[in-house]
Design a protein around this motif. Structure first.
Motif, short mmCIF file in Angstrom:
data_model
loop_
_atom_site.label_atom_id
_atom_site.label_comp_id
_atom_site.label_asym_id
_atom_site.label_seq_id
_atom_site.Cartn_x
_atom_site.Cartn_y
_atom_site.Cartn_z
N GLN A 258 0.83 -1.20 0.00
CA GLN A 258 0.00 0.00 0.00
C GLN A 258 0.87 1.26 0.00
N GLN A 259 1.99 1.20 0.71
CA GLN A 259 2.95 2.31 0.66
C GLN A 259 3.42 2.56 -0.76
N SER A 262 0.88 4.23 -2.91
CA SER A 262 0.77 5.66 -2.60
C SER A 262 1.88 6.45 -3.28
N THR A 265 1.16 6.74 -6.93
CA THR A 265 0.06 7.68 -7.17
C THR A 265 0.59 9.11 -7.20
N ALA A 326 -2.25 13.08 -2.37
CA ALA A 326 -1.52 11.82 -2.58
C ALA A 326 -0.36 11.70 -1.59
N GLN A 329 -1.77 10.80 1.76
CA GLN A 329 -2.12 9.39 1.80
C GLN A 329 -0.87 8.51 1.91
N SER A 330 0.23 8.96 1.30
CA SER A 330 1.49 8.22 1.41
C SER A 330 1.98 8.23 2.86
N SER A 333 -0.18 5.90 4.85
CA SER A 333 0.14 4.47 4.64
C SER A 333 1.43 4.10 5.38
#
Length: 431
Positions: A258-259, A262, A265, A326, A329-330, A333
């Protein structure tokens, strides 16, 4: 502990024995949580294509046909005129087009990398779900086995109480014991029967819950469990188990993935700031026929092609906002990964303590059990020859039952702790 060798020696309706291997095979095939997570994996894999990343052209075809009927009154420049009622005009056209983005700031490559990582993310999610489902199945299996052990213990206790009733009855009939002693033996026997009935209900419910987890709904009304309490070879050395968990735990690997999603993205959004270059190619055909007007017919066909370059100069700061979100969100994560790692370390350390403590208790209770069983044997013989009273034998009987229960509970705790540690280290399912 469990290798994914799907031979599928499945548990069929009417089978009377359910082994650990059969329970796992059924769960891998029928467990609802595994099946639902598999759909997410299939969608992610279907999305991981170069076409979805925008690397392929778009090709389209079109065609049309129309007809108009009009009354016309026309006056030309040269003084002549024309008047028609119900004049028909027919037009047919067809075309094909190709649009291909040749350059988009390398966004398409970042998108493909993101789709690839999302596919890996869903693979980790699927593996994690399989591990969790198998853990639930195995825990339910051995908890049901524990209740099966309790039932066998109660059946043994009932036999001992029945023997005590027989002895007390014989002693009462020959005048060596009071009727009160005989009646008390019957009361204890009835009490043991009630406990046996309650235990049978507990096992029936546990079995239903186990069948639900392995995905079996009907046709398995009566079965027994076949099992052992042997320790897993994967847990012989506990010194490196925490390191193995950090490296192999599916949930933690999912958070790592997931990292990466991110980060990709962010890269994808940043590349949208660059210009794009599109190639366009088209072919068009047209056929017109008219009963009124300057042209009676017109047929045309040809190819068009060209390049189109575009670049967004200002979009209301929306691109900057998307990049900032983004990045947030990174960071989120990364924090989620740190939290997951801390929770995993705590769970592993707690699991090791539980396992070691249960092993110590099992060794102690095994010794206590031998003493308690010998005590029951002595007490029963003393009661048979009239050297003890009902209270003494009942107490010895209860002590033996308690010792046996503590012992089998310790063995079950060891097994459950092993299952949990194997789940945390990703060792329940070896590819």
């Amino acid at each position: 502990m469990i290798k994914l060798l799907l031979l599928f020696t499945l548990f069929q309706p009417g089978d009377t024995v359910l082994t650990e291997e059969k329970a796992i095979e059924l769960a891998l095939k029928n467990n609802f949580d595994i099946r639902l997570e598999k759909y997410n994996l299939e969608v992610a894999e279907n999305n991981n294509t170069i076409g979805n990343a925008g690397m392929l052209p778009t090709i389209g075809v079109s065609g049309s046909g129309r007809q108009t009927i009009q009354d016309t009154e026309q006056q030309f420049i040269n003084g002549e005129g024309q008047s028609r009622d119900g004049a028909k005009t027919t037009v047919y056209s067809a075309g094909a087009s190709l649009d291909w983005t040749l350059f988009d700031g390398f966004k398409m490559f970042a998108t493909k990398d993101r789709l690839e990582e999302i596919s890996k993310l869903n693979q980790m999610a699927f593996k994690n779900q399989v591990q969790n489902a198998l853990s639930d199945v195995l825990k339910a299996f051995y908890n049901t086995a524990l209740e099966q052990e309790r039932l066998a213990l109660l059946e043994s206790t009932l036999k001992l109480s029945e023997e005590r009733v027989t002895i007390s009855k014989e002693k009462y009939e020959v005048g060596k014991a009071s009727k009160l002693e005989y009646l008390q033996a019957q009361v204890d026997y009835n009490s043991d029967q009630s406990a046996l009935v309650r235990q049978q209900e507990i096992i029936a419910i546990q079995k239903l819950q186990l069948l639900q987890l392995i995905g079996v709904q009907e046709g398995y009304d009566s079965f027994e469990l076949s099992y052992t309490h042997e320790s897993s070879e994967l847990l012989k050395d506990l010194s490196n188990i925490e390191t193995e968990a950090i490296q192999q735990n599916p949930m933690l690997r999912q958070l790592r993935s997931q990292q990466e999603v991110s980060m990709l993205t962010i890269k994808e959004n940043e590349r949208e700031r660059l210009p794009t270059l599109d190639f366009n190619l088209g072919y068009n055909y047209s056929n017109l026929s008219a009963e009124a007007g300057f042209l009676q017919s017109n047929i045309s066909s040809g190819v068009t092609y060209g390049l189109t370059a575009t670049m967004t100069i200002f979009d209301g700061m929306n691109r900057n906002r998307s990049i900032q979100n983004a990045k947030i969100q990174s960071e989120q994560s990364y924090t989620a990964y740190e939290q997951g790692e801390a929770q995993l370390r705590t769970s592993v350390r707690s699991g090791i303590l539980t396992l070691q403590n249960a092993q110590t208790l099992a060794n102690l209770e095994q010794k206590n059990l031998a003493v308690a069983e010998e005590n029951v044997s002595i007490a029963l013989e003393r009661y048979r020859v009239g050297k003890s009273n009902p209270i003494e034998i009942r107490e010895a009987q209860n002590n033996a039952v308690d010792a046996q229960i503590r012992y089998i509970e310790a063995l079950n705790t060891i097994k459950i702790a092993e299952i949990e540690l194997l789940r945390l280290t990703g060792g329940l399912l070896q590819d």
